[in-house]
Enzyme design. Structure first.
Site, PDB file in Angstrom:
ATOM      1  N   GLU A  67      -5.620   1.691   9.485  1.00 25.66           N
ATOM      2  CA  GLU A  67      -5.009   1.011   8.337  1.00 25.66           C
ATOM      3  C   GLU A  67      -6.098   0.443   7.437  1.00 25.66           C
ATOM      4  O   GLU A  67      -6.972  -0.300   7.887  1.00 25.66           O
ATOM      5  CB  GLU A  67      -4.064  -0.107   8.750  1.00 25.66           C
ATOM      6  CG  GLU A  67      -3.418  -0.762   7.533  1.00 25.66           C
ATOM      7  CD  GLU A  67      -2.362  -1.804   7.833  1.00 25.66           C
ATOM      8  OE1 GLU A  67      -1.721  -2.269   6.858  1.00 25.66           O
ATOM      9  OE2 GLU A  67      -2.172  -2.148   9.011  1.00 25.66           O
ATOM     10  N   GLU A  92     -10.404  -4.654   6.879  1.00 23.65           N
ATOM     11  CA  GLU A  92     -10.068  -5.697   5.897  1.00 23.65           C
ATOM     12  C   GLU A  92     -11.336  -6.463   5.538  1.00 23.65           C
ATOM     13  O   GLU A  92     -12.144  -6.772   6.418  1.00 23.65           O
ATOM     14  CB  GLU A  92      -9.016  -6.651   6.475  1.00 23.65           C
ATOM     15  CG  GLU A  92      -8.644  -7.821   5.589  1.00 23.65           C
ATOM     16  CD  GLU A  92      -8.126  -7.386   4.225  1.00 23.65           C
ATOM     17  OE1 GLU A  92      -8.717  -7.826   3.211  1.00 23.65           O
ATOM     18  OE2 GLU A  92      -7.152  -6.610   4.168  1.00 23.65           O
ATOM     19  N   ASP A 142      -4.414  -3.217  -4.003  1.00 24.52           N
ATOM     20  CA  ASP A 142      -4.511  -3.831  -5.322  1.00 24.52           C
ATOM     21  C   ASP A 142      -4.205  -2.773  -6.380  1.00 24.52           C
ATOM     22  O   ASP A 142      -4.883  -1.752  -6.447  1.00 24.52           O
ATOM     23  CB  ASP A 142      -5.923  -4.383  -5.521  1.00 24.52           C
ATOM     24  CG  ASP A 142      -6.018  -5.318  -6.735  1.00 24.52           C
ATOM     25  OD1 ASP A 142      -5.272  -5.092  -7.708  1.00 24.52           O
ATOM     26  OD2 ASP A 142      -6.830  -6.254  -6.691  1.00 24.52           O
ATOM     27  N   PHE A 217       6.345 -10.938   2.172  1.00 21.02           N
ATOM     28  CA  PHE A 217       6.130 -10.691   0.755  1.00 21.02           C
ATOM     29  C   PHE A 217       7.124  -9.654   0.234  1.00 21.02           C
ATOM     30  O   PHE A 217       7.713  -9.810  -0.832  1.00 21.02           O
ATOM     31  CB  PHE A 217       4.696 -10.207   0.541  1.00 21.02           C
ATOM     32  CG  PHE A 217       4.391  -9.740  -0.850  1.00 21.02           C
ATOM     33  CD1 PHE A 217       4.093 -10.648  -1.853  1.00 21.02           C
ATOM     34  CD2 PHE A 217       4.401  -8.385  -1.161  1.00 21.02           C
ATOM     35  CE1 PHE A 217       3.810 -10.217  -3.146  1.00 21.02           C
ATOM     36  CE2 PHE A 217       4.121  -7.953  -2.444  1.00 21.02           C
ATOM     37  CZ  PHE A 217       3.824  -8.878  -3.432  1.00 21.02           C
TER      38      PHE A 217
END
Length: 237
Positions: A67, A92, A142, A217
């Site tokens: 991921e 990340e 993003d 979210f």
């Protein structure tokens, strides 16, 4: 170990490349810092370690998912807990998110996840063997809304080719976004990328697959009437 150790990862000179992410400063909670302190030695990986033998790393041969940009790690943690027979690699750059995931792995006593805290493209180039992954996940990257920043979007032809080289034949790139213009951009790039089949066929986008957890979210967005678009492309050669 109180900090993510990335020393030595940028020793070699490099051509300047466009970054598809922003390094956002964030305050670490005590729990996140504790996750880094205790979890990084067990689960953390660095670029300087070079190419990884995934069977040796996890101590078994199993389906492998990578991921890109796991955020605070909620989805990755849920997927890993639901599929203990599979292995996961998360990447990340946001330290609080890395700490949160590591804290969760320790709390749930999971052993099927490894973590990088650096540029995902460099991990793919330097550390992941060709044809070694069953899935690559890119959830809610993003979108770089402004037109002059569109070139910073991670989904570009070169990205598609890099991911295809790391997927096994039959492996799947699964992307999701809540920004429709970015969904259309993803589709435009992937439809002409060689060696891929759109699993949605003429429908273009797939319904949310049950294996992709719904984040807080996303639930909030759904209540506000926001859409989410999922794309699945399979390596066919």
């Amino acid at each position: 170990m109180s900090e993510i150790d990335t020393a030595g990862q940028t020793d070699a000179p490099r051509l300047r490349t466009i970054k598809s992410f922003v390094m956002r400063a964030g305050r670490m909670t005590e729990g996140q810092q504790r996750g880094l302190d205790k979890g990084w030695p067990r689960f953390g990986l660095t670029l300087e370690a070079g190419p990884q033998d995934l069977d040796g790393l996890f101590g078994r041969s199993a389906p492998r998912t990578l991921e890109i940009g796991f955020g605070m790690g909620q989805s990755l943690l849920e997927m890993a807990a639901a599929a203990p027979q599979e292995d996961f690699i998360g990447i990340e750059v946001h330290r609080p998110g890395v700490g949160a995931l590591l804290s969760g792995l320790l709390a749930q006593d999971l052993s099927n996840v490894r973590v990088y805290a650096c540029d995902a493209l460099e991990v793919l180039r330097q550390c992941i063997a060709d044809a070694s992954l069953d899935r690559v996940l890119l959830f809610f990257p993003d979108p770089w809304h402004k037109a002059r920043h569109n070139k910073r979007r991670i989904v570009q032809p070169a990205f598609a080719e890099l991911v295809r080289s790391k997927l096994k034949p039959g492996g799947v790139l699964h992307m999701a976004t809540d920004w429709q213009p970015y969904a259309e951009h993803m589709l435009e790039v992937m439809d002409v990328a060689p060696g891929y089949l759109n699993l949605a066929g003429d429908e273009r986008f797939v319904a949310r697959p049950p294996e992709r957890p719904v984040t807080k979210f996303e639930r909030r967005g759904e209540r506000l009437g926001h859409g989410v678009w999922d794309l699945k492309f399979q390596r066919v050669d």
